[in-house]
Design an enzyme around this catalytic site. Structure first.
Site, PDB file in Angstrom:
ATOM      1  N   ASP A 109      -3.737  -7.554  -7.785  1.00 48.39           N
ATOM      2  CA  ASP A 109      -5.471  -7.668  -8.006  1.00 48.39           C
ATOM      3  C   ASP A 109      -5.588  -7.354  -9.530  1.00 48.39           C
ATOM      4  OD1 ASP A 109      -6.082  -8.299  -5.084  1.00 48.39           O
ATOM      5  OD2 ASP A 109      -5.385  -6.535  -4.882  1.00 48.39           O
ATOM      6  N   HIS A 118       0.970  -1.370  -0.048  1.00 55.45           N
ATOM      7  CA  HIS A 118      -0.044   0.056   0.051  1.00 55.45           C
ATOM      8  C   HIS A 118       0.854   1.415   0.066  1.00 55.45           C
ATOM      9  CE1 HIS A 118      -2.826  -2.963   2.241  1.00 55.45           C
ATOM     10  NE2 HIS A 118      -3.620  -2.283   1.297  1.00 55.45           N
TER      11      HIS A 118
HETATM   12  O1  PAF Z   1      -8.154  -3.644  -3.363  1.00 52.49           O
HETATM   13  C1  PAF Z   1      -8.981  -3.338  -2.249  1.00 52.49           C
HETATM   14  O2  PAF Z   1      -8.362  -3.233  -1.192  1.00 52.49           O
HETATM   15  C2  PAF Z   1     -10.420  -3.302  -2.579  1.00 52.49           C
HETATM   16  O3  PAF Z   1     -10.999  -4.294  -3.017  1.00 52.49           O
HETATM   17  C3  PAF Z   1     -10.707  -1.844  -2.903  1.00 52.49           C
HETATM   18  C4  PAF Z   1     -10.221  -1.612  -4.245  1.00 52.49           C
HETATM   19  C5  PAF Z   1     -10.212  -0.754  -1.732  1.00 52.49           C
HETATM   20  C6  PAF Z   1     -12.315  -1.777  -2.928  1.00 52.49           C
HETATM   21  O4  PAF Z   1     -12.843  -2.109  -1.774  1.00 52.49           O
END
Ligand code: PAF
Length: 283
Positions: free
Chosen positions: A150, A37
């Protein structure tokens, strides 16, 4: 750093900033922030005057029996990390701030979302694209950054943005891995030491496929079978190993340009996903 929990207050701030010409780059998250992140936040600084982070464990993207109730929630630590990364605003609403009790509208992306994880998690991508659309409407970002881990989610969001004309530029960020290769994920913290060791079979299998392709292999079936066998041999339950076109997410028979090898597998009760872009040799 502003910490805002109220949707109306957040949207009012977003409108005010936009009217002043401030461009914002958004990193939507479900919290339990890790180095992956933080890499998205660092990239977001290149795409906006201010960086915003949302922290919201979105209930509509979890199916029955999935890990919604045990999903890690580490808000104080997440806020501290955001502060250190120079985030301007964190929006961290509770469920009621995002979904009205009688909400009855959702978005469905019906093509890219149907295979791969979509086949195992019915309704998951409807929940994702719906909440991302809502977050875009609340936060009014100029750009938004999503991780390539993802990959299917990122493609579904790009399609939603294109199809519904959201004025948001989607930026995709590379996968961040632990030194031993494990793709970073908030769900890695569910793994016991032994499971973590088993989980390494995923990134190793992807790496092996990458090496095969760089050496001239191009038969998707052969690559998939080898990766699946290696992951199964480590004791994981494979959901899919698939070579797909990076644009359409349709299965391919041959590795040409723009092919992604994607994996989903269960290590104990923990579902992990990972992928790699395969680069065919130049010859
Ligand atoms: O990837 C994530 O953490 C979630 O799927 C998101 C994009 C924040 C949507 O809830």
């Amino acid at each position: 750093m502003r910490v805002i929990r109220d949707t109306a207050a957040m949207q009012a701030l977003a409108i005010e900033r936009r009217s002043k010409g401030v461009n914002t780059a958004l990193v939507p998250t479900m919290g339990a922030l890790h180095e992956g992140h933080l890499s998205l936040i660092r990239l977001a600084h290149e795409h906006g005057d201010e960086v915003d982070v949302t922290i919201f464990v979105n209930p509509t993207q979890f199916g029955p029996g999935e890990d919604l109730s045990r999903y890690p929630r580490t808000l104080e630590r997440d806020l501290e990390l955001c502060r250190k990364e120079g985030v301007a605003t964190v929006f961290c609403p509770n469920d009621g701030e995002v979904y009205a009790a009688d909400h009855s509208t959702q978005i469905s992306e019906t093509s890219l979302s149907s295979g791969l994880c979509g086949a195992y998690r019915p309704g998951h991508f409807d929940g994702v694209v719906t909440v991302v659309a809502k977050l875009f409407n609340i936060m009014l970002p100029t750009a938004a950054v999503f991780g390539r881990k993802d990959f299917q989610q990122a493609r579904a969001i790009q399609r939603m943005v294109r199809d519904l004309n959201f004025p948001v530029r989607i930026v995709l960020a590379p996968i961040v891995r632990e030194p031993d290769g494990l793709a970073m994920s908030s769900r890695n913290r569910y793994l016991s030491e032994a499971e973590r060791e088993q989980a390494l079979s995923i990134s190793r299998a992807l790496k092996a496929a990458e090496t095969e392709v760089a050496g001239g292999s191009e038969n998707a079936e052969v690559l998939q079978r080898a990766a699946e066998a290696a992951i199964t041999a480590a004791g994981l339950e494979v959901q899919y190993v698939a070579c797909v076109d990076a644009d359409t997410l349709e299965p391919v028979a041959r590795v040409g340009r723009q092919v992604v090898l994607a994996v989903a597998a269960l290590v104990g009760n923990t579902r992990l996903i990972d992928n790699v872009v395969l680069q065919p040799s130049a010859s």
